[in-house]
Design an enzyme around this catalytic site. Structure first.
Site, PDB file in Angstrom:
ATOM      1  N   THR A  44      57.232  -4.890  -4.575  1.00 54.28           N
ATOM      2  CA  THR A  44      56.018  -4.794  -5.184  1.00 54.28           C
ATOM      3  C   THR A  44      55.909  -4.849  -6.732  1.00 54.28           C
ATOM      4  OG1 THR A  44      55.218  -3.579  -3.280  1.00 54.28           O
ATOM      5  CG2 THR A  44      53.806  -3.702  -5.039  1.00 54.28           C
ATOM      6  N   TYR A 133      59.624  -0.556   5.033  1.00 50.89           N
ATOM      7  CA  TYR A 133      58.820  -0.209   3.878  1.00 50.89           C
ATOM      8  C   TYR A 133      57.457  -0.077   4.205  1.00 50.89           C
ATOM      9  CZ  TYR A 133      56.527  -0.654  -0.763  1.00 50.89           C
ATOM     10  OH  TYR A 133      55.850  -0.689  -2.021  1.00 50.89           O
ATOM     11  N   ILE A 203      62.309   5.139  -4.124  1.00 50.57           N
ATOM     12  CA  ILE A 203      62.260   3.972  -4.523  1.00 50.57           C
ATOM     13  C   ILE A 203      61.063   4.148  -5.644  1.00 50.57           C
ATOM     14  CG2 ILE A 203      62.062   1.549  -4.567  1.00 50.57           C
ATOM     15  CD1 ILE A 203      63.290   1.716  -1.829  1.00 50.57           C
TER      16      ILE A 203
END
Length: 294
Positions: A44, A133, A203
């Site tokens: 992203t 995710y 992350i």
């Protein structure tokens, strides 16, 4: 397989929006020397919706060459079309990525069974270990812990990046999963609490800006040193807020540019940071000890 401080890397671009591969190599080298455990290419924060399959291949090969085995390279290969997610994962596998980070299908609003079948297909046909995710704030889709527990039985699924803030979700995941999957926070502001509650890593957006601090905080939390983790996280807290004053990755690209690491390029529909936020973001950089170079 995956833990520690992992950076969701920005994608360096020239002002015309073309990829800046030289800067990408510099970023990977920067993180390899700063304690970062792995880089995510085209997540992203890397503007994945605006990156083509050919560009993903080029970026991964550039990152892997720069990494030279010092740091793992993970590919963002998510899509709201299962066949496209499989195709992108195959591209990443051929390029040599260590794993695929696969976001839940956005906009479609699949059922839990649809999510299970989507990830099953990517793990079966994509050719790479898969990190789930879950980021409901962006996708309008929540991958529930019970579905994650089903997916933990699927060969090739190795972890989850969970971006539901707080500790209730990580506690439930650990209860259902034991040690079968790596649990990675996807929310910088609550990552320390996530780690202290049993997570394996993060992350991170903030790690783009302060990788050594993030590495130190993550390691302290993982090793049960809450006071040390809290002291380091206090220095990072301003960045955790400031890097989201506009939608990610707008603020973080502005900061990394003013660290002298990348140029000003960003792709529409994203736009450069509004000047109204400059002072707040610069103050957060100062608090974290990040040098503002221009």
């Amino acid at each position: 397989m995956f833990g520690g401080s992992i950076v969701a890397l920005v994608t360096p671009m020239h002002e015309d929006g073309s990829l800046d591969l030289e800067a990408l190599g510099r970023l990977v080298d920067f993180h390899a020397g700063a304690g970062t455990a792995a880089v995510v290419i085209a997540g992203t924060t890397g503007e994945s919706p605006c990156i083509s399959a050919a560009e993903l291949d080029t970026m991964l090969r550039t990152a892997l060459e720069a990494a030279a085995g010092r740091i793992s390279v993970i590919a963002g290969t998510g899509s709201n079309a299962t066949a496209h997610a499989v195709e992108l994962t195959r591209v990443a596998a051929r390029a040599g990525a260590a794993a695929a980070l696969v976001v839940t299908p956005y906009y479609n609003k699949p059922t839990q069974q649809g999510l299970f079948l989507h990830y099953h297909a990517v793990a079966r046909d994509g050719g790479l270990p898969v990190i789930l995710y879950n980021v409901p704030g962006r996708t309008a889709c929540d991958l529930l812990p019970e579905t994650v527990a089903r997916l933990a039985e699927v060969e090739g699924i190795v972890g989850i990046k969970e971006a539901v803030p707080g500790t209730e979700r990580v506690a439930r995941l650990r209860e259902l999963l034991g040690d079968r999957l790596d649990l990675l926070s996807g929310d910088d502001a609550t990552a320390m609490d996530f780690l202290l509650a049993g997570g394996d890593g993060v992350i991170s957006v903030t790690a783009n800006v302060a990788p050594r601090l993030m590495h130190g905080m993550v390691e302290a939390a993982r090793h049960g040193e809450p006071r040390k983790a809290e002291a380091l996280n206090d220095r990072l807290a301003g960045l955790h807020r400031a890097l989201f004053v506009e939608p990610n990755p707008i603020p973080v690209k502005w900061v990394v540019m003013h660290m002298g690491l990348i140029g000003a390029g960003i792709r529409l529909p994203l736009t450069p940071l509004d000047p109204v936020h400059y002072d707040e973001v610069r103050a957060a950089m100062l608090r974290a000890g990040v040098e503002y170079t221009s």
